[in-house]
Design a protein around this motif. Sequence first.
Motif, PDB file in Angstrom:
ATOM      1  N   LYS A  24     -18.065  78.320  30.735  1.00  8.75           N
ATOM      2  CA  LYS A  24     -18.128  77.284  31.772  1.00  8.75           C
ATOM      3  C   LYS A  24     -19.549  76.746  31.895  1.00  8.75           C
ATOM      4  O   LYS A  24     -19.768  75.537  31.958  1.00  8.75           O
ATOM      5  CB  LYS A  24     -17.662  77.852  33.117  1.00  8.75           C
ATOM      6  CG  LYS A  24     -17.739  76.854  34.261  1.00  8.75           C
ATOM      7  CD  LYS A  24     -17.519  77.525  35.591  1.00  8.75           C
ATOM      8  CE  LYS A  24     -18.866  77.799  36.140  1.00  8.75           C
ATOM      9  NZ  LYS A  24     -19.159  77.896  37.466  1.00  8.75           N
ATOM     10  N   ARG A  27     -20.717  74.653  28.779  1.00  7.71           N
ATOM     11  CA  ARG A  27     -20.074  73.337  28.712  1.00  7.71           C
ATOM     12  C   ARG A  27     -20.306  72.491  29.957  1.00  7.71           C
ATOM     13  O   ARG A  27     -19.786  71.399  30.064  1.00  7.71           O
ATOM     14  CB  ARG A  27     -18.554  73.501  28.510  1.00  7.71           C
ATOM     15  CG  ARG A  27     -18.152  74.202  27.233  1.00  7.71           C
ATOM     16  CD  ARG A  27     -18.301  73.282  26.034  1.00  7.71           C
ATOM     17  NE  ARG A  27     -17.985  73.956  24.793  1.00  7.71           N
ATOM     18  CZ  ARG A  27     -16.831  73.837  24.156  1.00  7.71           C
ATOM     19  NH1 ARG A  27     -15.884  73.084  24.635  1.00  7.71           N
ATOM     20  NH2 ARG A  27     -16.640  74.498  23.026  1.00  7.71           N
ATOM     21  N   ALA A  35     -12.754  75.638  32.721  1.00 10.63           N
ATOM     22  CA  ALA A  35     -13.112  76.382  31.513  1.00 10.63           C
ATOM     23  C   ALA A  35     -11.868  76.951  30.841  1.00 10.63           C
ATOM     24  O   ALA A  35     -11.698  76.849  29.621  1.00 10.63           O
ATOM     25  CB  ALA A  35     -14.093  77.500  31.848  1.00 10.63           C
TER      26      ALA A  35
END
Length: 151
Positions: A24, A27, A35
């Motif tokens: 998570k 990104r 996620a």
Amino acid sequence: MMTTETEIVSYIPQQLYQCVEQFKEQRSLSSIADAVNVILEDYFGLDSCQTTSSEPLTTMVEDLRGEVTDLKKQVSQLQQNFASDRPVPSSNTNSQGELLNRKQLGKRLGVDEIAIEQHETDGKEFVEWSKSKDPERISWKCAGANLFRRI
């Protein structure tokens, strides 16, 4: 508010949860649920546009804009580095239009780049100093941005 998403509740080992949390963060996703969605989309080969809201896409677009800006800066730096190793063409074809970078001028004057750097801030003194070092007794002056013009 009606939702088209289905809720899944699961208990997972702490180590697996930490991996999802790290995913998570990497990104820049806003939640663990996002996620998990991305992980499942990737696993099942689904397009994220089909399964997620526009918020993660907005984040991704902003991230890409930042990366493009960084790449533009890197390209600009590479162009400057490349230009510093080649003669700079001048639109003026006479001998006074010739531009040399610090490395090229140092080679012409028989001195290293550090010597030029030390003298270039002297203005008139640099002109005389460069003339005394030039094999053809040509004077040089700083034209800015690591470039020198014969005068």
